[in-house]
Design a protein around this motif. Structure first.
Motif, PDB file in Angstrom:
ATOM      1  N   ARG A  48     -68.581 -50.231  10.315  1.00  7.67           N
ATOM      2  CA  ARG A  48     -67.405 -50.509   9.479  1.00  7.67           C
ATOM      3  C   ARG A  48     -66.181 -50.013  10.220  1.00  7.67           C
ATOM      4  O   ARG A  48     -66.271 -49.187  11.126  1.00  7.67           O
ATOM      5  CB  ARG A  48     -67.519 -49.886   8.095  1.00  7.67           C
ATOM      6  N   HIS A  49     -65.020 -50.552   9.830  1.00  9.68           N
ATOM      7  CA  HIS A  49     -63.754 -50.173  10.459  1.00  9.68           C
ATOM      8  C   HIS A  49     -62.634 -50.389   9.453  1.00  9.68           C
ATOM      9  O   HIS A  49     -62.836 -51.011   8.410  1.00  9.68           O
ATOM     10  CB  HIS A  49     -63.519 -50.969  11.749  1.00  9.68           C
ATOM     11  N   ILE A  50     -61.472 -49.862   9.777  1.00  4.89           N
ATOM     12  CA  ILE A  50     -60.336 -49.948   8.843  1.00  4.89           C
ATOM     13  C   ILE A  50     -59.764 -51.349   8.746  1.00  4.89           C
ATOM     14  O   ILE A  50     -58.990 -51.638   7.842  1.00  4.89           O
ATOM     15  CB  ILE A  50     -59.208 -48.963   9.237  1.00  4.89           C
ATOM     16  N   HIS A  51     -60.141 -52.220   9.664  1.00  2.40           N
ATOM     17  CA  HIS A  51     -59.539 -53.553   9.755  1.00  2.40           C
ATOM     18  C   HIS A  51     -60.164 -54.535   8.768  1.00  2.40           C
ATOM     19  O   HIS A  51     -61.376 -54.559   8.600  1.00  2.40           O
ATOM     20  CB  HIS A  51     -59.724 -54.109  11.166  1.00  2.40           C
ATOM     21  N   GLU A  52     -59.322 -55.332   8.119  1.00  2.00           N
ATOM     22  CA  GLU A  52     -59.818 -56.516   7.436  1.00  2.00           C
ATOM     23  C   GLU A  52     -60.215 -57.497   8.539  1.00  2.00           C
ATOM     24  O   GLU A  52     -59.525 -57.614   9.549  1.00  2.00           O
ATOM     25  CB  GLU A  52     -58.722 -57.126   6.560  1.00  2.00           C
ATOM     26  N   GLN A  53     -61.335 -58.193   8.355  1.00  2.00           N
ATOM     27  CA  GLN A  53     -61.834 -59.101   9.382  1.00  2.00           C
ATOM     28  C   GLN A  53     -62.125 -60.462   8.780  1.00  2.00           C
ATOM     29  O   GLN A  53     -62.875 -60.559   7.817  1.00  2.00           O
ATOM     30  CB  GLN A  53     -63.107 -58.526  10.017  1.00  2.00           C
ATOM     31  N   PRO A  82     -63.595 -57.099   3.863  1.00  2.00           N
ATOM     32  CA  PRO A  82     -62.547 -56.116   3.570  1.00  2.00           C
ATOM     33  C   PRO A  82     -62.641 -54.873   4.456  1.00  2.00           C
ATOM     34  O   PRO A  82     -63.684 -54.597   5.063  1.00  2.00           O
ATOM     35  CB  PRO A  82     -62.812 -55.750   2.105  1.00  2.00           C
ATOM     36  N   SER A  83     -61.585 -54.124   4.487  1.00  2.00           N
ATOM     37  CA  SER A  83     -61.516 -52.863   5.220  1.00  2.00           C
ATOM     38  C   SER A  83     -62.636 -51.920   4.771  1.00  2.00           C
ATOM     39  O   SER A  83     -62.949 -51.828   3.575  1.00  2.00           O
ATOM     40  CB  SER A  83     -60.152 -52.224   4.943  1.00  2.00           C
ATOM     41  N   ASN A  84     -63.237 -51.231   5.754  1.00  2.00           N
ATOM     42  CA  ASN A  84     -64.238 -50.182   5.529  1.00  2.00           C
ATOM     43  C   ASN A  84     -65.517 -50.638   4.834  1.00  2.00           C
ATOM     44  O   ASN A  84     -66.236 -49.811   4.273  1.00  2.00           O
ATOM     45  CB  ASN A  84     -63.623 -49.001   4.769  1.00  2.00           C
ATOM     46  N   PHE A 101     -58.501 -59.812  13.092  1.00  2.00           N
ATOM     47  CA  PHE A 101     -58.461 -58.463  12.544  1.00  2.00           C
ATOM     48  C   PHE A 101     -57.031 -58.082  12.188  1.00  2.00           C
ATOM     49  O   PHE A 101     -56.104 -58.376  12.941  1.00  2.00           O
ATOM     50  CB  PHE A 101     -58.966 -57.448  13.580  1.00  2.00           C
ATOM     51  N   SER A 102     -56.891 -57.382  11.063  1.00  2.00           N
ATOM     52  CA  SER A 102     -55.603 -56.843  10.668  1.00  2.00           C
ATOM     53  C   SER A 102     -55.850 -55.450  10.099  1.00  2.00           C
ATOM     54  O   SER A 102     -56.720 -55.297   9.225  1.00  2.00           O
ATOM     55  CB  SER A 102     -54.947 -57.726   9.622  1.00  2.00           C
ATOM     56  N   ARG A 105     -56.518 -54.241  16.530  1.00  2.00           N
ATOM     57  CA  ARG A 105     -57.627 -53.411  17.023  1.00  2.00           C
ATOM     58  C   ARG A 105     -57.174 -52.655  18.251  1.00  2.00           C
ATOM     59  O   ARG A 105     -57.270 -53.137  19.367  1.00  2.00           O
ATOM     60  CB  ARG A 105     -58.839 -54.287  17.372  1.00  2.00           C
TER      61      ARG A 105
END
Length: 111
Positions: A48-53, A82-84, A101-102, A105
């Protein structure tokens, strides 16, 4: 030609961002656009990551698992992760994908 606006796609170096995932990356002030070629059977582990993908399949089939639920993506079905949110994926066939990605990255800028 104004090269601050217009650029040649062929000038972007291809980078292997994960085993079998070959990317051409474009970074704007607010997004990273990832054009990916993936060989059948290659996978990306659960993460997971903070970015919306936003994930789009241009060619082939890619199984995207989000929150432990697998879904087969193809040219007619895309995903907005969604984020995370935990997700992973595997190329069922050779694939061409586009991920957006927003925010940007920053980790991909350093590849």
């Amino acid at each position: 030609m104004d090269t601050s606006i217009f650029r040649y796609f062929n000038d972007i170096k291809t980078k292997e961002i994960a085993p079998g995932f070959f990317s051409k990356l474009i970074h704007t002030e607010t997004n990273t656009i990832n054009f990916i070629e993936v060989k059948a059977g290659c996978s990306v582990p659960r993460h997971r990551h903070i970015h919306e993908q936003c994930a789009f399949v241009i060619e082939g089939e890619f199984e995207l698992t989000v929150n432990d639920i697998p879904q087969l993506l193809n040219t007619g079905l895309f995903a907005i992760v969604p984020s995370n949110v935990w997700h992973s994926g595997i190329a069922i066939t050779d694939c061409r994908l586009i991920d957006i990605f927003s925010p940007v990255r920053e980790d991909y800028k350093n590849l």
